[in-house]
Design a protein around this motif. Structure first.
Motif, PDB file in Angstrom:
ATOM      1  N   TYR A  37       0.823  -1.206   0.000  1.00 46.52           N
ATOM      2  CA  TYR A  37       0.000   0.000   0.000  1.00 46.52           C
ATOM      3  C   TYR A  37       0.863   1.263   0.000  1.00 46.52           C
ATOM      4  N   ALA A  38       2.109   1.143   0.425  1.00 47.57           N
ATOM      5  CA  ALA A  38       3.000   2.305   0.475  1.00 47.57           C
ATOM      6  C   ALA A  38       3.495   2.734  -0.896  1.00 47.57           C
ATOM      7  N   GLN A  39       3.102   2.032  -1.954  1.00 42.42           N
ATOM      8  CA  GLN A  39       3.558   2.407  -3.292  1.00 42.42           C
ATOM      9  C   GLN A  39       3.119   3.824  -3.642  1.00 42.42           C
ATOM     10  N   GLY A  40       1.929   4.217  -3.209  1.00 47.06           N
ATOM     11  CA  GLY A  40       1.460   5.573  -3.466  1.00 47.06           C
ATOM     12  C   GLY A  40       2.316   6.615  -2.774  1.00 47.06           C
ATOM     13  N   ALA A  41       2.719   6.325  -1.534  1.00 45.05           N
ATOM     14  CA  ALA A  41       3.598   7.241  -0.810  1.00 45.05           C
ATOM     15  C   ALA A  41       4.965   7.319  -1.477  1.00 45.05           C
ATOM     16  N   MET A  42       5.422   6.211  -2.067  1.00 40.98           N
ATOM     17  CA  MET A  42       6.694   6.221  -2.776  1.00 40.98           C
ATOM     18  C   MET A  42       6.606   7.070  -4.039  1.00 40.98           C
ATOM     19  N   VAL A  43       5.453   7.014  -4.724  1.00 40.53           N
ATOM     20  CA  VAL A  43       5.237   7.877  -5.896  1.00 40.53           C
ATOM     21  C   VAL A  43       5.313   9.341  -5.489  1.00 40.53           C
ATOM     22  N   LEU A  44       4.633   9.686  -4.397  1.00 42.55           N
ATOM     23  CA  LEU A  44       4.668  11.061  -3.896  1.00 42.55           C
ATOM     24  C   LEU A  44       6.077  11.466  -3.492  1.00 42.55           C
ATOM     25  N   CYS A  45       6.771  10.593  -2.774  1.00 42.18           N
ATOM     26  CA  CYS A  45       8.117  10.900  -2.301  1.00 42.18           C
ATOM     27  C   CYS A  45       9.059  11.165  -3.471  1.00 42.18           C
ATOM     28  N   ALA A  46       8.943  10.360  -4.531  1.00 40.25           N
ATOM     29  CA  ALA A  46       9.797  10.549  -5.703  1.00 40.25           C
ATOM     30  C   ALA A  46       9.544  11.898  -6.359  1.00 40.25           C
ATOM     31  N   ALA A  47       8.268  12.214  -6.582  1.00 46.31           N
ATOM     32  CA  ALA A  47       7.936  13.492  -7.229  1.00 46.31           C
ATOM     33  C   ALA A  47       8.336  14.672  -6.365  1.00 46.31           C
ATOM     34  N   LEU A  48       8.093  14.576  -5.061  1.00 43.18           N
ATOM     35  CA  LEU A  48       8.397  15.681  -4.160  1.00 43.18           C
ATOM     36  C   LEU A  48       9.901  15.896  -4.028  1.00 43.18           C
ATOM     37  N   THR A  49      10.654  14.801  -3.982  1.00 40.45           N
ATOM     38  CA  THR A  49      12.115  14.916  -3.903  1.00 40.45           C
ATOM     39  C   THR A  49      12.667  15.576  -5.165  1.00 40.45           C
ATOM     40  N   PHE A  50      12.198  15.120  -6.318  1.00 37.19           N
ATOM     41  CA  PHE A  50      12.697  15.661  -7.588  1.00 37.19           C
ATOM     42  C   PHE A  50      12.389  17.144  -7.714  1.00 37.19           C
ATOM     43  N   VAL A  51      11.133  17.527  -7.447  1.00 41.83           N
ATOM     44  CA  VAL A  51      10.764  18.929  -7.636  1.00 41.83           C
ATOM     45  C   VAL A  51      11.453  19.824  -6.608  1.00 41.83           C
ATOM     46  N   THR A  52      11.704  19.310  -5.408  1.00 39.34           N
ATOM     47  CA  THR A  52      12.421  20.091  -4.399  1.00 39.34           C
ATOM     48  C   THR A  52      13.860  20.343  -4.833  1.00 39.34           C
ATOM     49  N   LEU A  53      14.494  19.329  -5.407  1.00 34.38           N
ATOM     50  CA  LEU A  53      15.875  19.485  -5.872  1.00 34.38           C
ATOM     51  C   LEU A  53      15.960  20.465  -7.043  1.00 34.38           C
ATOM     52  N   THR A  54      15.010  20.379  -7.969  1.00 32.67           N
ATOM     53  CA  THR A  54      15.042  21.310  -9.102  1.00 32.67           C
ATOM     54  C   THR A  54      14.743  22.733  -8.659  1.00 32.67           C
ATOM     55  N   GLU A  55      13.893  22.908  -7.649  1.00 34.94           N
ATOM     56  CA  GLU A  55      13.601  24.243  -7.137  1.00 34.94           C
ATOM     57  C   GLU A  55      14.815  24.864  -6.445  1.00 34.94           C
ATOM     58  N   ARG A  56      15.741  24.021  -6.041  1.00 35.89           N
ATOM     59  CA  ARG A  56      16.985  24.502  -5.435  1.00 35.89           C
ATOM     60  C   ARG A  56      18.107  24.577  -6.458  1.00 35.89           C
ATOM     61  N   ASP A  57      17.722  24.682  -7.729  1.00 32.26           N
ATOM     62  CA  ASP A  57      18.640  24.946  -8.846  1.00 32.26           C
ATOM     63  C   ASP A  57      19.569  23.787  -9.174  1.00 32.26           C
ATOM     64  N   LEU A  58      19.190  22.579  -8.784  1.00 32.70           N
ATOM     65  CA  LEU A  58      19.964  21.421  -9.215  1.00 32.70           C
ATOM     66  C   LEU A  58      19.591  21.112 -10.662  1.00 32.70           C
ATOM     67  N   PRO A  59      20.550  20.817 -11.529  1.00 36.45           N
ATOM     68  CA  PRO A  59      20.231  20.499 -12.922  1.00 36.45           C
ATOM     69  C   PRO A  59      19.242  19.343 -13.025  1.00 36.45           C
ATOM     70  N   PHE A  60      18.445  19.374 -14.075  1.00 30.15           N
ATOM     71  CA  PHE A  60      17.383  18.384 -14.261  1.00 30.15           C
ATOM     72  C   PHE A  60      17.930  16.961 -14.185  1.00 30.15           C
ATOM     73  N   TRP A  61      18.994  16.686 -14.930  1.00 31.20           N
ATOM     74  CA  TRP A  61      19.520  15.321 -14.988  1.00 31.20           C
ATOM     75  C   TRP A  61      20.107  14.890 -13.654  1.00 31.20           C
ATOM     76  N   LEU A  62      20.767  15.822 -12.950  1.00 31.07           N
ATOM     77  CA  LEU A  62      21.357  15.476 -11.662  1.00 31.07           C
ATOM     78  C   LEU A  62      20.271  15.243 -10.619  1.00 31.07           C
ATOM     79  N   ALA A  63      19.212  16.056 -10.665  1.00 34.81           N
ATOM     80  CA  ALA A  63      18.086  15.852  -9.756  1.00 34.81           C
ATOM     81  C   ALA A  63      17.462  14.477  -9.991  1.00 34.81           C
ATOM     82  N   GLY A  64      17.385  14.069 -11.267  1.00 32.33           N
ATOM     83  CA  GLY A  64      16.845  12.744 -11.575  1.00 32.33           C
ATOM     84  C   GLY A  64      17.701  11.629 -11.017  1.00 32.33           C
ATOM     85  N   LEU A  65      19.023  11.750 -11.166  1.00 31.59           N
ATOM     86  CA  LEU A  65      19.921  10.709 -10.651  1.00 31.59           C
ATOM     87  C   LEU A  65      19.882  10.632  -9.135  1.00 31.59           C
TER      88      LEU A  65
END
Length: 293
Positions: A37-65
């Motif tokens: 059931y935690a798969q949904g929370a993992m989806v949220l965590c992935a999206a939130l982590t990525f967008v937080t990193l990009t908002e802090r000016d991390l390059p797109f590809w590096l934020a993805g890695l």
């Protein structure tokens, strides 16, 4: 007719993205018999982590890695720290463990990254594209193509590699798989790592479509009828189930909704799933229940 085809095509594109979320469940359930059931929370965590990193000016590809590394680490840690100690416990116990884990992941994500709605731009313009007599969203086309490519890649990976053969052996008979030397802990860790990667892709696509917010976890609720229709142990079933749910949802919303005086997209997929349960409880491609050893 063109309006019907446009509605059907839009529903099928959404169905591919539903299938992507459902596959995260299928992989884990097929390997260990756990409905995560935690798969949904993992989806949220992935999206939130990525967008937080990009908002802090991390390059797109590096934020993805970085996000990928975090999600794989999180998934493997969940398997080793939370679920492995619960080996041989009942299905209810395992489900409650993943249910509690989903709230823990959501709470930590909110504590570290806030509860605001974030806009996620993947650089795909949401413009209409004419395909013959119908028009579709360019974003939906690209997102569905990306999700479809990943689904096909995962299907081939688990069909033709040693990990895939081992996974099928475990699904068929866990005790026999152990007797021929298949190392279940390594297999479980690998499957959970792949599920973390799937959560990342699903989180990026769904987050870009509807914004990165905590309601993103509810995407798992739409994956449930997909799993019921297609079967909890089949990647092909997840694909077919996703297409059925997406198409049926879109058509019912346009043609049935006005007759009933309101939106039906919030419940029609579940009605369809109940109908499948009555006719074929294991789903279209379902197998017998799996017991974790």
């Amino acid at each position: 007719m063109s309006f019907f085809l446009e509605t059907l095509a839009g529903g099928l594109l959404a169905g591919v993205m539903y299938a992507l979320v459902a596959i995260g469940f299928v992989l884990i359930y097929k390997a260990s018999g756990v409905f995560n059931y935690a798969q949904g929370a993992m989806v949220l965590c992935a999206a939130l982590t990525f967008v937080t990193l990009t908002e802090r000016d991390l390059p797109f590809w590096l934020a993805g890695l970085v996000t990928l590394a975090i999600m794989v680490t999180l998934a493997v840690a969940v398997e080793r720290v939370v679920l492995r100690p619960l080996v041989n416990r009942s299905q209810v116990t395992l489900f409650m463990a993943t249910l509690g884990l989903s709230y823990v992941i959501e709470g930590i994500a909110q504590l570290l990254m806030g509860a605001s709605v974030h806009e996620l731009d993947l650089g795909i313009p949401d413009l209409p594209v004419a395909l013959g007599p119908i028009q579709l969203s360019r974003f939906d086309l690209v997102a569905a193509a990306s999700a479809g490519a990943l689904v096909i890649a995962l299907s081939l990976f688990f069909e033709r590699t040693r990990i895939g053969v081992a996974l099928r052996a475990v699904a068929d008979d866990p005790q026999a798989a152990l007797s021929i030397g298949i190392r279940l802990p390594i297999l479980w860790a690998a499957v959970w790592a792949v599920a973390g990667f799937v959560a990342l892709v699903a989180g990026l696509l769904w987050g870009a479509r509807q914004g990165v917010q905590f309601s993103l976890t509810f995407v798992v609720l739409k994956a449930l009828p997909v799993l019921i229709i297609g079967g909890f142990t089949s990647i092909a079933g997840a694909i077919i189930g996703g297409l059925i749910v997406g198409a049926a949802d879109a058509i019912a919303e346009i043609y049935l909704g006005p007759l009933l005086g309101g939106s039906v997209s919030t419940w029609f997929a579940y009605l369809l799933a109940v109908a499948f349960l009555l006719v074929r409880p294991a789903g279209l491609f379902g197998e017998r229940a799996i017991k974790r050893v």
